[in-house]
Design a protein around this motif. Structure first.
Motif, mmCIF file in Angstrom:
data_model
loop_
_atom_site.group_PDB
_atom_site.id
_atom_site.type_symbol
_atom_site.label_atom_id
_atom_site.label_comp_id
_atom_site.label_asym_id
_atom_site.label_seq_id
_atom_site.Cartn_x
_atom_site.Cartn_y
_atom_site.Cartn_z
ATOM 1 N N PRO A 124 -4.205 9.114 -2.404
ATOM 2 C CA PRO A 124 -3.243 8.442 -3.284
ATOM 3 C C PRO A 124 -3.898 7.435 -4.227
ATOM 4 O O PRO A 124 -3.342 7.138 -5.280
ATOM 5 N N GLU A 125 -5.070 6.941 -3.851
ATOM 6 C CA GLU A 125 -5.728 5.946 -4.717
ATOM 7 C C GLU A 125 -6.386 6.578 -5.936
ATOM 8 O O GLU A 125 -6.818 5.873 -6.849
ATOM 9 N N GLU B 10 0.321 7.330 -10.975
ATOM 10 C CA GLU B 10 1.509 6.700 -10.419
ATOM 11 C C GLU B 10 2.610 7.748 -10.228
ATOM 12 O O GLU B 10 3.355 7.729 -9.231
ATOM 13 N N THR C 125 -2.492 9.048 4.939
ATOM 14 C CA THR C 125 -3.144 9.149 3.644
ATOM 15 C C THR C 125 -4.629 9.404 3.879
ATOM 16 O O THR C 125 -5.172 9.061 4.934
ATOM 17 N N SER D 186 -0.721 12.835 2.693
ATOM 18 C CA SER D 186 -0.713 12.364 1.307
ATOM 19 C C SER D 186 -2.170 12.180 0.897
ATOM 20 O O SER D 186 -2.819 11.195 1.265
ATOM 21 N N SER E 155 4.578 1.944 1.475
ATOM 22 C CA SER E 155 5.670 2.604 0.746
ATOM 23 C C SER E 155 6.212 3.811 1.519
ATOM 24 O O SER E 155 7.427 4.042 1.556
ATOM 25 N N SER F 196 0.828 -1.210 0.000
ATOM 26 C CA SER F 196 0.000 0.000 0.000
ATOM 27 C C SER F 196 0.857 1.253 0.000
ATOM 28 O O SER F 196 2.068 1.209 0.242
ATOM 29 N N MET F 197 0.212 2.397 -0.259
ATOM 30 C CA MET F 197 0.908 3.682 -0.181
ATOM 31 C C MET F 197 1.470 3.889 1.230
ATOM 32 O O MET F 197 2.591 4.372 1.394
ATOM 33 N N ARG G 195 1.975 9.757 -7.164
ATOM 34 C CA ARG G 195 2.297 8.971 -5.965
ATOM 35 C C ARG G 195 3.811 8.970 -5.710
ATOM 36 O O ARG G 195 4.257 9.088 -4.570
#
Lengths: 232, 232
Positions: B199-200, B204, B154, B196, B27, B23-24, B207
């Motif tokens: 992000p979904e 890309e 997020t 953030s 990351s 997931s973000m 992100r």
């Protein structure tokens, strides 16, 4: 066309989070059960600690296969599981209680300016997309529209501490993310919070007064209007 | 008198709450570990879902006898247990990590305008009176004084939704109870949140930009000044 009964019973769900039945929260919950039952309401209780309710949002909340097991996304998977009837049993049970309720009362001690984690977990896991909200389907069109929500909580700090001049700031700031961001987002009409300030630091007489205030308020609860939740 | 090393390593604790390593949030956590390690910091991670961290504040948090088994009060019992060294092992372990940390980073997806329940439970259970705060011993004299805290999260909604004009209202409203009511209350100096947004719902490339922003910021993290958390 069948005639409606003159005084149809209302359904109330009390979501209750305290470890000790003899606590002020326990007394407030019991007082609510008593008065609402006498008024002819059907009262259901979710006693989260007694139920050992699981607070963590995990893969186990979905029965069977995932849509995307390579990249688990809780929100997407629970939304799909809801549609297919594949949410786990404890969530389904709670969602049924919410579905049946005209009024949901949250009875809890304020933990760190918010719900105790066990109650936050009840919200995280039960208010699934497709059940409580959707896109579109939030705020005025939230899927729990027609229901009412009420926060009844105790605090450690005094009323002055939670005032504009107080060290903790105006209590409406902490109410905003809960009442607007959760309740109104899902379509609930929000009734004024019932705040019992610092019950551990007041006299027995004052605690009885708090309980009386609560029961007297509940006697007229179906005549109350929802509040505006905007912070100051 | 021994001389201090010229560039003493700092300790960072990352409290991380996401179910999916890819997931973000995963990351962002990995990016932080990488850059902070390269900078010579000692990084410790509390990966709450992987640890199956228990979120509920119960009697089991106290080993041995209670002070008042007839009327269980979680706050009083955990305070006394802390003094006597009778808190349960998982709390003690986390408190040791907090004790050693110069900076605590909370990495999580915003769930209902707040922490996921599993992270709220970490706070409810670890920030025990006597360890994180006391009376007196809060705000300027909070027991975690000298440490810094940073929320990195997020959102589902966009930045505009969380603006003054947006449907969810200014994000500083929801930050206040957390940053002031929890972090500053315990004495933490609060660094600006790393948000953030959605992000979904971005490319890309965007992100990657978010991840770069985070790592670049962390390279200078020890030069940052704490923020004022007052809501607008």
């Amino acid at each position: 066309m069948s005639e409606k009964p003159p005084n149809p019973g209302k359904n109330v769900l009390i979501v209750y989070a305290h470890q000790e039945p003899k606590s002020m929260n326990g007394s407030l919950k019991n007082a609510a059960v008593d008065v609402l039952s006498k008024m002819g309401c059907r009262v259901t209780i979710s006693d989260l600690y007694a139920m050992n309710f699981n607070a963590a949002a995990t893969r186990n909340d979905i029965k069977g296969d995932l849509c995307n097991p390579q990249h688990f996304c809780y929100g997407v998977e629970t939304m799909e599981a809801f549609k297919k009837g594949c949410l786990c049993e404890d969530i389904l049970k709670e969602q049924n209680k919410i579905h049946d309720a005209d009024l949901v009362i949250f009875q809890f001690p304020l933990y760190w300016f918010s719900f105790p984690a066990i109650m936050k977990g009840w919200i995280d896991r039960c208010f699934v997309q497709g059940f409580a909200f959707d896109t579109p389907g939030c705020y005025e069109t939230g899927l729990l529209k027609g229901k009412r929500a009420l926060l009844s909580f105790t605090t450690g700090g005094t009323e002055h501490m939670f005032s504009k001049e107080g060290i903790r700031g105006d209590i409406r700031y902490l109410l905003w993310p809960i009442q607007h961001g959760i309740m109104q987002f899902c379509g609930f009409e929000v009734l004024a919070p019932q705040i019992s300030y610092a019950p551990e630091h007041v006299s027995e007489e004052r605690r009885k007064e708090m309980l009386n205030n609560w029961t007297q308020r509940l006697e007229n609860i179906w005549h109350e209007n929802p509040i505006d939740c905007t912070p100051p």
